[in-house]
Design a protein around this motif. Structure first.
Motif, short mmCIF file in Angstrom:
data_model
loop_
_atom_site.label_atom_id
_atom_site.label_comp_id
_atom_site.label_asym_id
_atom_site.label_seq_id
_atom_site.Cartn_x
_atom_site.Cartn_y
_atom_site.Cartn_z
N THR A 66 0.84 -1.20 0.00
CA THR A 66 0.00 0.00 0.00
C THR A 66 0.87 1.25 0.00
OG1 THR A 66 -0.11 0.13 2.41
CG2 THR A 66 -1.77 -1.25 1.30
N GLU B 21 0.56 3.62 2.07
CA GLU B 21 0.88 3.88 3.47
C GLU B 21 2.10 3.07 3.91
OE1 GLU B 21 -3.09 5.07 2.50
OE2 GLU B 21 -2.12 3.09 2.32
N GLU C 179 5.88 4.42 5.09
CA GLU C 179 6.54 3.99 6.34
C GLU C 179 7.95 3.49 6.05
OE1 GLU C 179 4.04 0.99 7.90
OE2 GLU C 179 2.42 2.36 8.51
#
Length: 337
Positions: free
Chosen positions: A318, A320, A324
């Motif tokens: 993803t 996200e 990270e």
């Protein structure tokens, strides 16, 4: 030439049908009719290749000069089709896989590398990839048993290009087209050797037309391209302003990114992209530039194609998760400087 294709509506089978028609073959396809539309101009026969009755009805429509089997996934399935077609087809061209080799993906491979031993039941804890390779090895054995010197075994590495249902190039095109900082795995100079589906189809038909026996490794030449050139081609065709941030292999593994599927095509085992294709090249295999494959896949997608399969759903991380990882990588780089 009369050619039978087991499959014929999806990815390699579809491209095979199109190329065979272009060459003037009389083409019959055999499938259940559930995976896509028929190629205009083929004689489409519906049936289930696991059904003895359906296979017998198919064989009665012969004879054919050659069959190209693109859909034989298990040993019993291929055993059934070889027996049913033994008197209806002169040459059996079976599309196998690099997974039949014991050493893949860790070890460099050549035409004489050891092939897995087929057993009806796999060992406890067998991975999906190992099971796939074991069953394909058994399928090769079935073809050879029935057809002998009239058997042709093709062992492709990663096949890419238009109509790709796995979605490896499409995933990267989509991500890079979105722009921004893109996590690029490993090293830009890492060599890769995927092969275009149209080059596989052309070689398969060449072996049928020329009555070539034996086994052939199919991949682009070693050193044909690099991961950096691949992602650069994705950026070029999409016109995106993406910034490629190259992240170390070890770091990615330490952070639990699944090789091969988490970031499609990323795997840094030496053997993954070190497959000699001496025999196939001597027989005439040619491979187009990877940049052409990327550009044509992008054009196919822009034409309205949708990549949707169980395997495509497993691909990628993803946005996200990517953010990270990039943040953690940046912190590590700052600490090291």
């Amino acid at each position: 030439m009369r050619t039978l294709i087991l499959g014929g509506t999806k990815f390699l089978g579809r491209v095979l049908a199109e190329e065979a028609l272009r060459r003037g073959h009389n083409v019959t396809t055999f499938n259940r009719g559930t995976s896509g539309d028929d190629v205009l101009g083929v004689d489409a026969v519906r049936g289930d290749r696991t059904s003895e009755n359906d296979l017998a009805a198919l064989a009665a429509r012969g004879p054919w000069d050659a069959v190209v089997d693109t859909s034989g996934m298990t040993t019993p399935m291929v055993e059934g089709s070889t027996r049913a077609l033994a008197d209806a087809v002169d040459r059996y061209v079976f599309v196998s896989t690099v997974n039949v080799y014991e050493g893949w993906p860790t070890d460099p491979l050549d035409d004489e590398s050891s092939v897995r031993e087929y057993t009806p039941v796999g060992p406890a804890g067998e991975s999906d990839a190992d099971e796939y390779g074991r069953l394909k090895a058994g399928s090769e054995q079935a073809v050879r048993t029935t057809y002998g010197e009239q058997a042709t075994l093709l062992r492709p590495s990663v096949i890419l290009g238009p109509h790709e249902y796995v979605g490896r190039i499409p995933w990267w095109l989509s991500r890079i087209q979105a722009g921004g900082r893109v996590l690029a795995p490993g090293r830009p100079e890492w060599p890769i050797q995927p092969i275009d589906v149209r080059d596989v189809a052309a070689f398969a038909l060449d072996t049928a037309e020329r009555n070539l026996a034996g086994s052939y490794n199919l991949a682009a030449p070693i050193g044909h391209s690099t991961f950096g050139a691949f992602l650069g081609a994705c950026r070029d065709v999409t016109g995106a302003d993406a910034e490629l941030v190259w992240v170390d292999d070890v770091f990615l593994r330490e952070h639990g990114v699944p090789e091969w599927v988490g970031l499609p095509l990323w795997r840094d085992y030496q053997g993954t992209w070190h497959m000699e294709t001496t025999r196939a090249r001597a027989a005439g295999l040619t491979c187009r530039p990877l940049e052409e494959t990327v550009a044509d896949t992008y054009a196919w997608l822009r034409g309205g194609a949708v990549v949707s399969s169980e395997r495509s759903a497993e691909l990628g991380i993803t946005r996200e998760r990517e953010a990270e990882l990039l943040a953690a990588w940046g912190t590590r780089e700052e600490a090291a400087s």
